[in-house]
Scaffold this active site. Sequence first.
Site, PDB file in Angstrom:
ATOM      1  N   CYS A 141     -36.913   9.856  57.388  1.00  0.00           N
ATOM      2  CA  CYS A 141     -36.610  10.009  55.948  1.00  0.00           C
ATOM      3  C   CYS A 141     -37.818   9.406  55.152  1.00  0.00           C
ATOM      4  O   CYS A 141     -37.743   8.019  55.077  1.00  0.00           O
ATOM      5  CB  CYS A 141     -35.617   9.554  55.284  1.00  0.00           C
ATOM      6  SG  CYS A 141     -35.074   9.543  53.578  1.00  0.00           S
ATOM      7  N   CYS A 173     -37.187   7.202  51.913  1.00  0.00           N
ATOM      8  CA  CYS A 173     -36.354   6.219  52.344  1.00  0.00           C
ATOM      9  C   CYS A 173     -37.284   4.885  52.874  1.00  0.00           C
ATOM     10  O   CYS A 173     -37.160   3.647  52.425  1.00  0.00           O
ATOM     11  CB  CYS A 173     -35.613   6.317  53.698  1.00  0.00           C
ATOM     12  SG  CYS A 173     -34.302   7.556  53.469  1.00  0.00           S
TER      13      CYS A 173
END
Lengths: 313, 105
Positions: free
Chosen positions: B29, B32
């Site tokens: 991700c 993230c």
Amino acid sequence: MDKIYDVIIVGAGPAGLAAGLYAGRSRLSTLIVEKEKDGGQIVQTAEIDNYPGSIEGETGPSLVERFSAQAQKFGAEKIIDTVTDMELEGNPKKIIGQKETYLGKTVILAGGAMPTKIGCPGEDEFTGKGVSYCATCDAAFFEGFEVYVVGGGDAAVEEAMHLTKFARKVTVIHRRDELRAVKAIQEKAFKIENLEFMWNSVVKELSGDGLLSRMVVEDTKSGEQREILADEEDGIFGVFVFIGYKPNTGVLEGKLPLENGYVKTDDDMKTTIPGVFAAGDIRVKSLRQVVTAAADGAIAATQAGKYIENLEG
Amino acid sequence: MLEVNKDTFEAEVLQAEGYVLCDFFGDGCVPCEALMPHIHRFADVYGDRMKFVSINTSKARRLAISQKVLGLPTIVLYKDGEKVKDLIKDDATPVNVEAMIQAHL
Ligand SMILES: Cc1cc2nc3c(=O)[nH]c(=O)nc-3n(C[C@H](O)[C@H](O)[C@H](O)COP(=O)(O)OP(=O)(O)OC[C@H]3O[C@@H](n4cnc5c(N)ncnc54)[C@H](O)[C@@H]3O)c2cc1C
């Protein structure tokens, strides 16, 4: 803040960072205002094959890291703040953020674009609770569950194929009776066993108890609506939305002429307001990619320099 | 900053007294990854007044779902084990996270 910058750049995607590099290198005092992180949309992708000079194994983040370092090396300052309003007429121009107001002789608008939303009830409430616009972020949550993909273009079909590796079943919900995706992609998609299609359908409502578990889909031909519920065992399903992109120009409405939301510029990236330029995905153009965003940024910064020269005679 | 897992989450977050800020992230991700250094910075600044933890949801999917987290990145603020506020995806900007922290100090 009392300092008046030569150039204020809104957005640190490829366009903003390239503009920062060019402006900094021309010894213009430069401030880049970015709401979250450097890189914009491109940090979402794990693969960039088509930016000239990007080598094998190049990812969005690795490319952006070099963009950022280069802009910084030439002295462009950066601040993390979300721009909520702008006063673009006159001199200095005011860029109003959540935290502070920034003053500049010129402004380069490089806010880029973000995914278009379905625009139905429940969509915002369930974003991150079943609704997603980022397969690389959220696909793993749906391992073994059912997933719906909204859209029918290249991106939608490619992401749907990717999602079949995680989900038990993927259903593409498309408003027409055939896909817009290129034939080569379609052929691949139709061969995948756990990939199905729901034609002539649009999502009307998304709901659930904390997490997404129910949606209403309407048949575009008959107007008939039906309810789709999560499998009882699962209790949830995912909806991934890939129906194109929308420019981040909400704050510009009424300030600049927009075409379908995009900012109109001339070949020199000039908008209709003197000293205000636009670069990258935010503007009306035929190809929205990193290479064209970077080129726009370079032109905008160079023109900003010329504008300041004339201003100060 | 403490990284918790599906075995330690209960004790470190749900049984903890006072405020706990939890950063839900996942493998691959990218947004993230971009947010994480900011959370570490906030942990350095506010860590003496609030507990900061992170959890890799790729290794704790059911736990994330039980916390109603189904999208990344998500930052959740707990007080005495109860969810007080969450910031999800586009709303999980450094500015918003810091504002949320300051509002609960
Ligand atoms: C999944 C995906 C894969 C892609 N793959 C490729 C590829 O392989 N090759 C390629 O060339 N292109 C690719 N693209 C397209 C490419 O990412 C874009 O063309 C490019 O990022 C545009 O750059 P930009 O700087 O104009 O805008 P963006 O990248 O959108 O950056 C805009 C920046 O402005 C910030 N911003 C917006 N509004 C505000 C505000 N109000 N205040 C402060 N900051 C703000 C945003 O946070 C963002 O960081 C891909 C795009 C996506 C989504």
